[in-house]
Scaffold this motif. Sequence first.
Motif, PDB file in Angstrom:
ATOM      1  N   LEU A   1      33.154 -14.873   3.657  1.00 36.40           N
ATOM      2  CA  LEU A   1      33.272 -14.986   5.113  1.00 36.40           C
ATOM      3  C   LEU A   1      32.857 -16.367   5.588  1.00 36.40           C
ATOM      4  CD1 LEU A   1      31.955 -11.521   6.364  1.00 36.40           C
ATOM      5  CD2 LEU A   1      34.303 -12.371   6.464  1.00 36.40           C
ATOM      6  N   ARG A   2      31.987 -16.993   4.830  1.00 36.36           N
ATOM      7  CA  ARG A   2      31.536 -18.350   5.171  1.00 36.36           C
ATOM      8  C   ARG A   2      32.463 -19.414   4.592  1.00 36.36           C
ATOM      9  NH1 ARG A   2      26.005 -16.003   3.697  1.00 36.36           N
ATOM     10  NH2 ARG A   2      25.003 -15.608   5.713  1.00 36.36           N
ATOM     11  N   ARG A   3      33.526 -18.979   3.911  1.00 36.92           N
ATOM     12  CA  ARG A   3      34.479 -19.922   3.301  1.00 36.92           C
ATOM     13  C   ARG A   3      35.897 -19.601   3.779  1.00 36.92           C
ATOM     14  NH1 ARG A   3      34.003 -19.578  -2.977  1.00 36.92           N
ATOM     15  NH2 ARG A   3      35.694 -21.082  -2.750  1.00 36.92           N
ATOM     16  N   PRO A   4      36.181 -19.742   5.073  1.00 34.29           N
ATOM     17  CA  PRO A   4      37.524 -19.396   5.568  1.00 34.29           C
ATOM     18  C   PRO A   4      38.624 -20.232   4.942  1.00 34.29           C
ATOM     19  CG  PRO A   4      36.249 -20.586   7.231  1.00 34.29           C
ATOM     20  CD  PRO A   4      35.291 -20.229   6.136  1.00 34.29           C
ATOM     21  N   GLU A   5      38.277 -21.419   4.427  1.00 34.74           N
ATOM     22  CA  GLU A   5      39.285 -22.259   3.794  1.00 34.74           C
ATOM     23  C   GLU A   5      39.876 -21.596   2.549  1.00 34.74           C
ATOM     24  OE1 GLU A   5      35.384 -23.225   1.838  1.00 34.74           O
ATOM     25  OE2 GLU A   5      36.069 -22.901   3.908  1.00 34.74           O
ATOM     26  N   TYR A   6      39.116 -20.673   1.927  1.00 35.32           N
ATOM     27  CA  TYR A   6      39.618 -19.984   0.744  1.00 35.32           C
ATOM     28  C   TYR A   6      40.880 -19.189   1.071  1.00 35.32           C
ATOM     29  CZ  TYR A   6      39.597 -17.290  -3.604  1.00 35.32           C
ATOM     30  OH  TYR A   6      39.943 -16.729  -4.815  1.00 35.32           O
ATOM     31  N   PHE A   7      40.975 -18.724   2.300  1.00 34.64           N
ATOM     32  CA  PHE A   7      42.115 -17.922   2.745  1.00 34.64           C
ATOM     33  C   PHE A   7      43.139 -18.760   3.505  1.00 34.64           C
ATOM     34  CE2 PHE A   7      38.237 -15.425   2.645  1.00 34.64           C
ATOM     35  CZ  PHE A   7      38.586 -14.363   1.827  1.00 34.64           C
ATOM     36  N   GLY A   8      42.967 -20.059   3.488  1.00 34.57           N
ATOM     37  CA  GLY A   8      43.906 -20.928   4.176  1.00 34.57           C
ATOM     38  C   GLY A   8      43.873 -20.778   5.679  1.00 34.57           C
ATOM     39  N   GLY A   9      42.708 -20.388   6.213  1.00 34.18           N
ATOM     40  CA  GLY A   9      42.587 -20.233   7.654  1.00 34.18           C
ATOM     41  C   GLY A   9      43.220 -18.972   8.209  1.00 34.18           C
ATOM     42  N   ARG A  10      43.702 -18.085   7.337  1.00 30.57           N
ATOM     43  CA  ARG A  10      44.321 -16.842   7.793  1.00 30.57           C
ATOM     44  C   ARG A  10      43.250 -15.802   8.140  1.00 30.57           C
ATOM     45  NH1 ARG A  10      48.328 -16.444   2.750  1.00 30.57           N
ATOM     46  NH2 ARG A  10      46.554 -17.555   1.829  1.00 30.57           N
ATOM     47  N   LEU A  11      43.671 -14.776   8.877  1.00 26.05           N
ATOM     48  CA  LEU A  11      42.741 -13.765   9.364  1.00 26.05           C
ATOM     49  C   LEU A  11      42.057 -13.027   8.209  1.00 26.05           C
ATOM     50  CD1 LEU A  11      41.618 -12.038  11.755  1.00 26.05           C
ATOM     51  CD2 LEU A  11      43.580 -10.513  11.375  1.00 26.05           C
TER      52      LEU A  11
END
Length: 294
Positions: A59-69
């Motif tokens: 949750l602290r690494r939103p970049e892992y999901f490419g900024g997606r929800l």
Amino acid sequence: MPVAQPYGGIRSLIETPIMDDHKWAKVPDIPADSFLVDLEDSVPPPLKEAARSRVQEYLRRPEYFGGRLVVARPNHLSTPWGRDDITALAEAGVTCVAYPKCDSGDEVIEVQELFRAHGADPDIFASVETAHSVVEVASIAALDKVVAIGLGAGDLSADMNVSLYGPDGRLNPLLDTARALVAITGAAFDCLTCDFVYAPDLRDLKEIRRRLETSRLLGYTTVGTFYPPHVPLINEVFSPSASEVEAANEVIGLYENAVEEGANAVALANGRTVLVHDYHKALNLRARAETLNG
């Protein structure tokens, strides 16, 4: 009305077991619109605490999901882990929570109060997975911060002690009522509505497409899955095609011209009569396409 941003463009939601390193490593390459980070069904009891720490990390690494929800699912408050999950998710800055097996609006309010007590006020994705939640779905969807409602047909069939599938492999007809009610309630309260892929053979993509088309026909905006090959298919089925957009634009243009001339209907070249409800559906389809195209 179309579902409001940032949820209007969410077609696909994928659940990947966070404790399965092999599967989790593939998450960034899955073309889903949103991701479910789960502490409930996909995590066995001995791994609950380790999974909680890992969910906090991601949750602290939103970049892992490419900024997606990213949607986080805690355990239910009635379990030994539920309250600690909520505290941990709040501390990690969660913005959207899928709360499982919602039984009532009062239960959702209790969850919200716990989050707020720990400094968070996430949007709520309410999961309709019990007979009681089907009966109470309107009271749930009407609450502030509830942005989505999803039908968990598998858990609902277990709660009702009925078969998930009929003899022909289709969902038990009893569940049709719940599917329709969730879709109607979502439309009434401008919520994202999420169905889930169920089929005896999840690898049969032809049959999966048929079931996805049924979900769209019922008015669902989104479908969840845990099988990555479903994601491109979900995105395709739940995106207006170029021909659909072209037809919608024709309806909009002809109807607006007819209204300017004092008429309340217009006949298309194929003989079909376009009325005001067709016009509004065309507007909504075009808005959906514009949202998806950015």
